[in-house]
Design an enzyme around this catalytic site. Structure first.
Site, PDB file in Angstrom:
ATOM      1  CE  LYS A 240      -3.754  -0.534   2.442  1.00  0.00           C
ATOM      2  NZ  LYS A 240      -4.395  -0.755   3.765  1.00  0.00           N
TER       3      LYS A 240
ATOM      4  NE  ARG B 235      -5.261   3.455   3.763  1.00  0.00           N
ATOM      5  CZ  ARG B 235      -5.298   3.646   2.448  1.00  0.00           C
ATOM      6  NH1 ARG B 235      -4.671   4.672   1.896  1.00  0.00           N
ATOM      7  NH2 ARG B 235      -5.923   2.786   1.677  1.00  0.00           N
TER       8      ARG B 235
ATOM      9  N   GLY C 272      -8.292  -7.668   4.552  1.00  0.00           N
ATOM     10  CA  GLY C 272      -9.054  -7.807   5.789  1.00  0.00           C
ATOM     11  C   GLY C 272      -8.238  -8.235   6.996  1.00  0.00           C
TER      12      GLY C 272
ATOM     13  CG  MET D  38      -2.717  -6.003   8.471  1.00  0.00           C
ATOM     14  SD  MET D  38      -2.052  -6.410  10.083  1.00  0.00           S
ATOM     15  CE  MET D  38      -0.707  -7.452   9.587  1.00  0.00           C
TER      16      MET D  38
ATOM     17  NE  ARG E 109      -5.973  -4.582  -3.089  1.00  0.00           N
ATOM     18  CZ  ARG E 109      -6.497  -4.668  -1.881  1.00  0.00           C
ATOM     19  NH1 ARG E 109      -5.731  -4.666  -0.831  1.00  0.00           N
ATOM     20  NH2 ARG E 109      -7.793  -4.775  -1.711  1.00  0.00           N
TER      21      ARG E 109
ATOM     22  CG  HIS F  48     -14.191 -10.682   4.111  1.00  0.00           C
ATOM     23  ND1 HIS F  48     -14.459 -12.001   4.398  1.00  0.00           N
ATOM     24  CD2 HIS F  48     -12.914 -10.462   4.472  1.00  0.00           C
ATOM     25  CE1 HIS F  48     -13.382 -12.547   4.936  1.00  0.00           C
ATOM     26  NE2 HIS F  48     -12.428 -11.637   5.000  1.00  0.00           N
TER      27      HIS F  48
ATOM     28  CB  SER G 106       9.882 -44.052 -14.028  1.00  0.00           C
ATOM     29  OG  SER G 106       8.806 -43.305 -13.540  1.00  0.00           O
TER      30      SER G 106
ATOM     31  CB  CYS H 120       5.276 -41.732 -12.365  1.00  0.00           C
ATOM     32  SG  CYS H 120       6.103 -43.110 -11.601  1.00  0.00           S
TER      33      CYS H 120
ATOM     34  CE1 TYR I 182       8.130 -39.752 -17.324  1.00  0.00           C
ATOM     35  CE2 TYR I 182      10.137 -40.113 -18.592  1.00  0.00           C
ATOM     36  CZ  TYR I 182       9.137 -40.594 -17.751  1.00  0.00           C
ATOM     37  OH  TYR I 182       9.149 -41.895 -17.341  1.00  0.00           O
TER      38      TYR I 182
END
Ligand code: ADP
Ligand code: MG
Ligand code: MG
Length: 887
Positions: A27, A97, A106, A108, A350, A466, A776, A843, A863
């Site tokens: 901010k 702030r 939400g 702070m 933002r 919110h 693998s 895998c 891969y």
């Protein structure tokens, strides 16, 4: 030089800038940046995140020099504003702030109108000529300060206000007169005194430092800690504090306050999007107390006038500013603004949170608009967002039982049982139940419940409430502002317009893309990869080096995976093929046979079916590689367990029940995970693998002959721990495979390799690679065996490890790079030291998890292989890992 703790912004100049997020918080950095590029921002200053860090490092003491720096900066603001903080005639009021590096919605709390007391309020009256406004500002200040700074429960003063209104028959805050507000100020103050035992602070300096302390203190409150945990934000970052001179959106009908997005955050469409309220302050828009009005005519249903109509000049100016901001930040912005007597002020910007769909559209559109390049677009969409796009949506052909409609706050669809509290949501989710959290509106206290729920439904609140913002961030389906439902918290029910009542536990379905609420569980359809999605994925493929295969056991799975861009099958498990109804009998016969003759007889029945399976998969994958794993699980898993089933099998097999029972019992193992499974089966019952190899090779030969496909079967032998196991089994497999080839007169480039899933295999990978033509890494089992931790039993204790931060994440979800990952790295290096071209992949669940994919990229695997729906995610993660290399 002494450390600089405070940075000033105002009047077109700023000591900080947008690049200083770490120091000034998001901010603060953006307030400075907006100031510097000439946008109208009320002047103020930022106490850096380093103050926060120093504060906590030093037993909650402020660093030396901070007091002086704040005083000096306050003087500069006073000078610019021509007012003095605490002055009875011409008071400067400020907001305090919070602002962390990453936005924490939400988490702070902000205090507005700070600096008011019984004396300065007179100055505000004199100066504004509006006593009602001044007292309204004062009572809001006491309410916010009492709650945020003094720690009074939010409802205590709220209840006084509600009671007061009720006594006088008022519905809206706007009906309160000057006198009422003045009285409320008095009532609030005595309540504070009564509850806390000390009076509300009159001294503005005390107020200021109280608020600063509260912001820094809130960095370590429960809500903030939870949010950081969920979003992997380190506690060391700290928050900054912004002190900024107040502007007022609540001084009459030529004033307003609002929030907006430069594009639609749900769909990504390039339409300026937002909500505002006339004569209102701060959080009123998102608090859901009054219904906000749309910002322009392009939105809303026309029932409420838009800002474009009510305040046309301000709207035009805001339009210009939002364009400047997008060009400046090269990203969609989420902005907060206030209009004081027709003058527009920017209070925040933002990068806007957005749905997955919007992220994709914005990224692709911005490439077309020349705002960003393709590389940037690939980096902009997170793998988690793609994951959401790959979630199901409501089947358009399904019958739907509509019960209510709200706002489409966060898309996707979800079904689940109704719960009314965050606690219940969390409890039931732990028991693996799907729930929909139904609230009048949500607050930061509900975050854990929102996280646990499949979807969120609120009766109040707009598109920027919110619930909406948090749900979009979490990728949860959410419907807000659903005034159709009447919630009875006591009875734990809600009623809908047609008179039906829904109870806790009843199942409903939400469609977050349309705002529809339906009774029951509505069927869903699977997502497709078209349009923007497809375009982004072509860019993704330009950047990645890692190939992405899929884990698929059926032609159907293989087909889905191919549509999602799989470049082969990395793991085809064969055991499911044994479980199918018509086969299981033959499988059981095989297992229970007394000798190899009996086994071969049963296996002969299974062979044609397995061959058919492999033909199906090969035809789906055509020329792409397919790795088939020979039978892996312990045989016991295939046997009937209860008496009735055993009796049935005994009858079919014409053996006495007792004999069969004894056999089943004999196959039981104390620790099956480390028991008679994997290649150990192949060693003791060679007929099984022989049959499977024959089925694979016959399927390949037939397809090569019939269809001319260039099929490369990769035969994978599981759970090898010693090279000798592989030497033996490879010999057997080669003998069978070559015999099949010569019988068909076809040449097949088959490979025989192994799964590396035991630490010993990784440690001796150079020996194993003498035999193995590919590796693998079975990272599920390798994680179990490396940690010495059974996955099936881990549910009892692993969550505590994660909760207590003994482990950063569940190692079955994200690859443990320091431990298991080192075995993968070492195994790969050792393997390639013997066989430089050795093909290596992984895998297991990790193959579709972004941080694990990035690791596989870094250590040079060929891969990853993952479940079909995760293929696009792995592709994106692989591209992002490759792009990260370049910077
Ligand atoms: P959050 O981080 O929760 O968005 P903010 O610090 O942005 O909290 O404050 C919430 C709202 O309070 C802002 O959107 C704005 O409307 C109002 N606000 C904050 N500072 C000022 C100010 N200096 N003047 C007027 N309104 C303010
Ligand atoms: Mg807030
Ligand atoms: Mg804000």
């Amino acid at each position: 030089m002494a450390q600089k703790w405070v940075y000033f912004f105002g009047d077109g100049k700023a000591e900080g800038g947008g690049k200083m997020k770490e120091l000034l918080g998001g901010k603060g950095a953006n307030l400075a940046e907006m100031t510097a590029i000439g946008l109208p921002v009320p002047p103020g200053f930022t106490l850096t995140t380093e103050v926060c860090t120093a504060f906590y490092a030093n037993d909650r003491q402020y660093p030396d020099g901070l007091t002086e720096a704040v005083a000096e900066n306050l003087r500069r603001v006073e000078e610019l504003m021509g007012r003095r903080f605490g002055d009875a005639d011409n008071p400067l009021l400020v907001s305090v702030r919070s602002g962390a590096r990453a936005s924490m919605p939400g988490m702070m709390d902000t205090v507005l109108n700070l600096g008011l007391n019984d004396r300065t309020v007179q100055g505000l009256i004199a100066e504004s000529g509006d006593a009602r406004f001044a007292y309204d500002a004062y009572r809001r200040f006491i309410q916010m300060y009492g709650n945020v700074v003094m720690g009074m429960h939010g409802e205590v003063l709220g209840d006084i206000l509600d009671g007061y209104k009720e006594d006088r028959g008022y519905k809206l805050d706007t009906e309160l007169t000057t006198d009422d507000l003045k009285q409320l100020v008095g009532l609030f103050k005595s309540k504070v005194h009564e509850e806390l035992g000390h009076p509300f602070p009159e001294d503005p300096q005390e107020q200021l430092w109280g608020a600063i302390g509260a912001v820094f203190g809130s960095w370590m409150n429960h809500r903030a800690i939870t949010y950081r945990k969920l979003n992997s934000i380190p506690a060391e970052w700290g928050t900054a504090v912004n002190v900024q001179s107040m502007v007022f959106g609540n001084m009459g009908d030529d004033c307003a306050t609002g929030v907006a997005f430069t594009r639609n955050p749900s769909t990504g469409e390039k339409i300026f999007f937002g909500e505002f309220l006339v004569n209102a302050q701060g959080e009123d828009v998102v608090a859901g107390i009054r219904t906000p009005q749309p910002i322009n005519k392009a939105q809303g249903d026309g029932s409420l006038p838009s800002m474009e109509e009510v305040l046309p000049e301000c709207y035009a100016q805001l339009m210009q500013i939002q364009e400047i901001l997008e060009k400046h930040y090269h990203d969609m912005q989420d902005i907060e603004f206030t209009i004081e007597k027709h003058k527009l002020y920017m209070l925040q910007t933002r990068n806007g949170k957005r749905t997955a769909r919007a992220a994709l559209k914005v990224a692709v559109d911005m490439v077309d608009e020349g705002l960003i390049d393709q590389e940037e677009a690939v980096m902009r969409v997170t793998p988690q967002q793609l994951d959401q796009l790959l979630h199901p949506s409501i089947d358009p052909k399904a019958a739907k039982d509509f019960i209510a409609r709200g706002l489409p706050a966060s898309p996707g669809a979800a079904s689940g049982s109704i719960v009314f509290t965050a606690e219940e949501a969390e409890e039931l989710a732990k028991a693996k139940l799907k729930v929909i959290l139904v609230r009048v509106e949500t607050s930061p206290e509900d975050i854990h419940g929102m996280h646990a729920a499949q979807g969120i439904l609120t009766a109040r609140g707009g598109m920027t409430s919110h619930a909406a913002v948090v749900a979009r961030g979490m990728g949860k389906c959410c419907v807000t502002g659903c005034g159709d439902i009447r919630i009875d918290r006591q009875a734990e029910t809600f009623t809908v317009p047609d008179g039906r009542t829904f109870r806790k536990g009843d199942v409903i379905t939400l469609d977050g893309s349309t705002g529809e609420v339906m009774a029951g569980a509505v069927p869903m359809v699977q997502p497709a990869m078209t349009g923007d999605f497809a375009r982004l994925m072509t860019w993704v493929d330009d950047y990645r080096r890692l190939k992405v295969r899929t884990n698929a056991d059926t032609p159907q799975d293989a087909a889905v995976a191919r549509r999602f861009g799989a470049e082969g099958i990395g793991l085809c498990r064969t055991e499911h093929m044994f479980f199918e109804a018509e086969r299981i009998m033959a499988v059981r016969e095989m297992i229970l046979a007394d000798d190899s003759y009996g086994r071969e007889k049963a296996l002969a029945k299974i062979l044609p079916m397995q061959k058919g399976d492999f033909k199906g998969i090969f035809s789906e994958m055509k020329d792409l590689p397919v790795t088939i794993r020979l039978l892996d699980p312990p045989l016991h898993e295939f046997l009937p367990q209860d008496d009735a089933e055993i009796a049935e099998l005994a009858a079919t097999m014409k053996v006495p029940e007792q004999v069969l029972k004894a056999k089943v019992a004999a196959l039981e193992e104390v620790n099956p995970m480390l028991g008679h499974r994997g290649c150990r089966l192949g060693v003791s019952f060679p007929e099984i693998y022989d049959m499977q190899v024959r089925a694979i090779m016959e399927a390949a030969c037939e397809l090569i002959k019939e269809d001319g496909f260039d099929i490369v079967p990769e035969i994978m032998i599981p759970l090898v721990g010693h090279v000798n196991e592989l030497t033996l089994l490879k010999q057997n497999a080669t003998r069978i495979a070559d015999a099949v080839c010569s019988r068909y007169g076809v040449e097949v480039d088959y490979l025989i390799g192994t799964m590396i899933e035991l630490p010993r295999a990784a440690l001796t990978a150079d020996q194993i690679a003498q035999e193995a033509e590919f590796f693998s890494f079975g990272t599920n089992d390798l994680t179990q065996t490396t940690f010495g931790l059974s996955r099936d039993d881990a549910g009892k204790f692993l969550p505590f490890y994660v909760e207590k931060e003994l482990l950063p994440v569940d190692p079955f979800v994200a690859l443990d790079q320091d431990g298991v990952g080192q075995l993968v790295r070492m195994g790969t290096e050792k393997g390639r030291s013997v066989r430089p071209k050795l093909k290596v992949g992984i895998c297991g669940e990790h193959g579709g998890e972004p941080s694990s994919v990035a690791f596989c990229h870094r250590i040079g695997l060929d891969y990853v292989s993952c479940s079909p729906y995760r293929v696009p995610i792995a592709r994106l993660a692989a591209a992002q890992a490759a792009l990260a290399d370049d910077c």
